[in-house]
Design a protein around this motif. Structure first.
Motif, PDB file in Angstrom:
ATOM      1  N   ALA A 206      41.145  20.232   7.309  1.00  0.00           N
ATOM      2  CA  ALA A 206      40.116  21.225   7.673  1.00  0.00           C
ATOM      3  C   ALA A 206      40.426  22.556   7.020  1.00  0.00           C
ATOM      4  N   LYS A 207      41.709  22.952   7.016  1.00  0.00           N
ATOM      5  CA  LYS A 207      42.100  24.215   6.397  1.00  0.00           C
ATOM      6  C   LYS A 207      41.805  24.200   4.909  1.00  0.00           C
ATOM      7  N   ARG A 208      42.066  23.039   4.266  1.00  0.00           N
ATOM      8  CA  ARG A 208      41.829  22.932   2.820  1.00  0.00           C
ATOM      9  C   ARG A 208      40.342  23.113   2.509  1.00  0.00           C
ATOM     10  N   ILE A 209      39.509  22.446   3.343  1.00  0.00           N
ATOM     11  CA  ILE A 209      38.055  22.556   3.126  1.00  0.00           C
ATOM     12  C   ILE A 209      37.626  24.019   3.256  1.00  0.00           C
ATOM     13  N   ALA A 210      38.115  24.702   4.286  1.00  0.00           N
ATOM     14  CA  ALA A 210      37.752  26.112   4.509  1.00  0.00           C
ATOM     15  C   ALA A 210      38.184  26.965   3.321  1.00  0.00           C
ATOM     16  N   LEU A 211      39.392  26.672   2.800  1.00  0.00           N
ATOM     17  CA  LEU A 211      39.927  27.430   1.665  1.00  0.00           C
ATOM     18  C   LEU A 211      39.052  27.218   0.418  1.00  0.00           C
ATOM     19  N   ASP A 212      38.682  25.948   0.180  1.00  0.00           N
ATOM     20  CA  ASP A 212      37.819  25.637  -0.979  1.00  0.00           C
ATOM     21  C   ASP A 212      36.499  26.407  -0.892  1.00  0.00           C
ATOM     22  N   LYS A 213      35.939  26.445   0.335  1.00  0.00           N
ATOM     23  CA  LYS A 213      34.661  27.170   0.526  1.00  0.00           C
ATOM     24  C   LYS A 213      34.837  28.642   0.174  1.00  0.00           C
ATOM     25  N   LEU A 214      35.959  29.246   0.643  1.00  0.00           N
ATOM     26  CA  LEU A 214      36.218  30.661   0.343  1.00  0.00           C
ATOM     27  C   LEU A 214      36.313  30.896  -1.170  1.00  0.00           C
ATOM     28  N   LYS A 215      36.983  29.938  -1.874  1.00  0.00           N
ATOM     29  CA  LYS A 215      37.143  30.085  -3.331  1.00  0.00           C
ATOM     30  C   LYS A 215      35.785  30.050  -4.027  1.00  0.00           C
ATOM     31  N   GLU A 216      34.914  29.104  -3.568  1.00  0.00           N
ATOM     32  CA  GLU A 216      33.566  29.015  -4.150  1.00  0.00           C
ATOM     33  C   GLU A 216      32.810  30.333  -3.952  1.00  0.00           C
ATOM     34  N   GLU A 217      32.930  30.859  -2.712  1.00  0.00           N
ATOM     35  CA  GLU A 217      32.226  32.109  -2.402  1.00  0.00           C
ATOM     36  C   GLU A 217      32.732  33.255  -3.288  1.00  0.00           C
ATOM     37  N   ARG A 218      34.051  33.259  -3.505  1.00  0.00           N
ATOM     38  CA  ARG A 218      34.648  34.308  -4.339  1.00  0.00           C
ATOM     39  C   ARG A 218      34.038  34.269  -5.745  1.00  0.00           C
ATOM     40  N   THR A 219      33.950  33.057  -6.307  1.00  0.00           N
ATOM     41  CA  THR A 219      33.364  32.915  -7.655  1.00  0.00           C
ATOM     42  C   THR A 219      31.937  33.470  -7.672  1.00  0.00           C
ATOM     43  N   ARG A 220      31.158  33.103  -6.621  1.00  0.00           N
ATOM     44  CA  ARG A 220      29.767  33.591  -6.561  1.00  0.00           C
ATOM     45  C   ARG A 220      29.721  35.115  -6.518  1.00  0.00           C
ATOM     46  N   VAL A 221      30.584  35.713  -5.717  1.00  0.00           N
ATOM     47  CA  VAL A 221      30.593  37.185  -5.589  1.00  0.00           C
ATOM     48  C   VAL A 221      30.943  37.830  -6.928  1.00  0.00           C
ATOM     49  N   ILE A 222      31.926  37.237  -7.660  1.00  0.00           N
ATOM     50  CA  ILE A 222      32.311  37.775  -8.973  1.00  0.00           C
ATOM     51  C   ILE A 222      31.105  37.765  -9.911  1.00  0.00           C
ATOM     52  N   HIS A 223      30.363  36.617  -9.920  1.00  0.00           N
ATOM     53  CA  HIS A 223      29.175  36.552 -10.765  1.00  0.00           C
ATOM     54  C   HIS A 223      28.173  37.638 -10.396  1.00  0.00           C
ATOM     55  N   GLY A 224      27.974  37.874  -9.113  1.00  0.00           N
ATOM     56  CA  GLY A 224      27.052  38.908  -8.614  1.00  0.00           C
ATOM     57  C   GLY A 224      27.464  40.285  -9.124  1.00  0.00           C
ATOM     58  N   ILE A 225      28.774  40.541  -9.050  1.00  0.00           N
ATOM     59  CA  ILE A 225      29.280  41.852  -9.492  1.00  0.00           C
ATOM     60  C   ILE A 225      28.993  42.052 -10.973  1.00  0.00           C
ATOM     61  N   ARG A 226      29.218  40.998 -11.767  1.00  0.00           N
ATOM     62  CA  ARG A 226      28.991  41.112 -13.215  1.00  0.00           C
ATOM     63  C   ARG A 226      27.504  41.415 -13.493  1.00  0.00           C
ATOM     64  N   ALA A 227      26.614  40.704 -12.794  1.00  0.00           N
ATOM     65  CA  ALA A 227      25.170  40.903 -13.001  1.00  0.00           C
ATOM     66  C   ALA A 227      24.777  42.335 -12.636  1.00  0.00           C
ATOM     67  N   LEU A 228      25.300  42.805 -11.502  1.00  0.00           N
ATOM     68  CA  LEU A 228      24.984  44.164 -11.066  1.00  0.00           C
ATOM     69  C   LEU A 228      25.494  45.189 -12.073  1.00  0.00           C
ATOM     70  N   ASP A 229      26.749  44.938 -12.585  1.00  0.00           N
ATOM     71  CA  ASP A 229      27.321  45.826 -13.609  1.00  0.00           C
ATOM     72  C   ASP A 229      26.386  45.925 -14.817  1.00  0.00           C
ATOM     73  N   ALA A 230      25.904  44.760 -15.308  1.00  0.00           N
ATOM     74  CA  ALA A 230      25.039  44.719 -16.489  1.00  0.00           C
ATOM     75  C   ALA A 230      23.740  45.496 -16.226  1.00  0.00           C
ATOM     76  N   ARG A 231      23.153  45.251 -15.013  1.00  0.00           N
ATOM     77  CA  ARG A 231      21.899  45.957 -14.687  1.00  0.00           C
ATOM     78  C   ARG A 231      22.119  47.458 -14.666  1.00  0.00           C
ATOM     79  N   LEU A 232      23.274  47.879 -14.032  1.00  0.00           N
ATOM     80  CA  LEU A 232      23.589  49.298 -13.928  1.00  0.00           C
ATOM     81  C   LEU A 232      23.706  49.906 -15.325  1.00  0.00           C
ATOM     82  N   ALA A 233      24.382  49.207 -16.271  1.00  0.00           N
ATOM     83  CA  ALA A 233      24.539  49.714 -17.650  1.00  0.00           C
ATOM     84  C   ALA A 233      23.161  49.891 -18.297  1.00  0.00           C
ATOM     85  N   ALA A 234      22.269  48.904 -18.133  1.00  0.00           N
ATOM     86  CA  ALA A 234      20.919  48.976 -18.711  1.00  0.00           C
ATOM     87  C   ALA A 234      20.151  50.158 -18.128  1.00  0.00           C
ATOM     88  N   LEU A 235      20.258  50.330 -16.809  1.00  0.00           N
ATOM     89  CA  LEU A 235      19.565  51.428 -16.138  1.00  0.00           C
ATOM     90  C   LEU A 235      20.090  52.773 -16.643  1.00  0.00           C
TER      91      LEU A 235
END
Ligand SMILES: [Zn+2]
Ligand SMILES: [Zn+2]
Length: 266
Positions: A206-235
């Motif tokens: 159960a702990k491993r599954i929870a950890l894997d979920k957190l890692k997936e979420e982390r990757t998603r958040v990183i992608h979000g940050i990159r997209a926001l950074d790019a938009r901010l630069a364009a703006l």
């Protein structure tokens, strides 16, 4: 000889020393000088296997019979008070005399050898046939009593033996029950251990599954940050362009105003 042979080895009931055989039916202790005299010899010497006559003091603490001891039976002799001394008597085997007691019972002179005097007496007595047959009769009637006593003793021994066997069997049964109980408890313990182990494995998964979920979420958040950074630069770029356009328009407005003010036709 109606009396059976005594055992080959006897121990002194007084001091534990091995008794010396002096002559038929008489043994003496080399240490304490006491003497063991069998009923046969008492009978031969004094015409009475229960010699000397006297009163038995059953309550009196007495010695163990050396012949009974050799048969594996502990039997305390009876203390018997004769007129001059107190002796120890086994009702089945004979008489124990401490040093000097025989001399006093036989009323010997001081310094005489009591065992030698006894031997003289045994060899001097040649029983006449009538007396002998009477003694045999007496012996036989006594023999019946003895046989009965022996039978009672054997019955008691058998009973004891059975009782001990039953006790041993009961103890064995108890031990077997205990072993079954122990095995059952052991199985229960190992089952509990197994369940705990399974629980731990589940928790880890159960702990491993929870950890894997957190890692997936982390990757998603990183992608979000990159997209926001790019938009901010364009703006930011757009904002710079609009600012310079604004500045240009303001300069043009100023230039126009200057031109209008300078014209004399107004
Ligand atoms: Zn002794
Ligand atoms: Zn005895």
């Amino acid at each position: 000889m109606p009396y059976r042979e005594g055992p080959a080895l006897l121990l002194c009931p007084r001091c534990g020393e091995v008794l010396d055989r002096v002559f038929g039916g008489v043994s003496a202790c080399p240490r304490c000088q006491g003497a063991w005299v069998t009923q046969a010899t008492l009978d031969a010497a004094f015409g009475n296997p229960r010699w000397p006559p006297g009163q038995n003091l059953w309550w009196h603490q007495s010695l163990d019979c050396p012949e009974c001891a050799m048969e594996g039976v502990v039997s305390t002799m009876a203390a018997r008070r004769s007129d001059v001394v107190m002796v120890d008597l086994c009702p089945s085997h004979g008489l124990w005399l401490d040093a000097g007691e025989l001399a006093r019972l036989m009323k010997l002179e001081d310094g005489s050898d009591e065992l030698l005097e006894l031997q003289k007496r045994v060899s001097a007595v040649s029983p006449d046939p009538d007396e002998l047959s009477q003694r045999r009769l007496a012996w036989r009637s006594e023999l019946d009593a003895r046989r009965r006593a022996a039978q009672e003793f054997r019955t008691w021994l058998e009973h004891e033996h059975r009782r001990k066997q039953e006790e041993a069997a009961a103890a064995e049964r108890r031990a077997a029950m205990q072993a079954i109980d122990d095995r059952r408890r052991e199985r229960e313990r190992s089952r509990a251990d197994e369940a705990a182990q399974q629980q731990r494995v589940k928790e880890i998964a159960a702990k491993r599954i929870a950890l894997d979920k957190l890692k997936e979420e982390r990757t998603r958040v990183i992608h979000g940050i990159r997209a926001l950074d790019a938009r901010l630069a364009a703006l930011k770029q757009e904002s710079g362009r609009l600012e310079s356009e604004l500045d240009e328009a303001k300069s043009r407005l100023h230039a126009i105003d200057l031109e209008i003010d300078g014209d004399d036709l107004k």
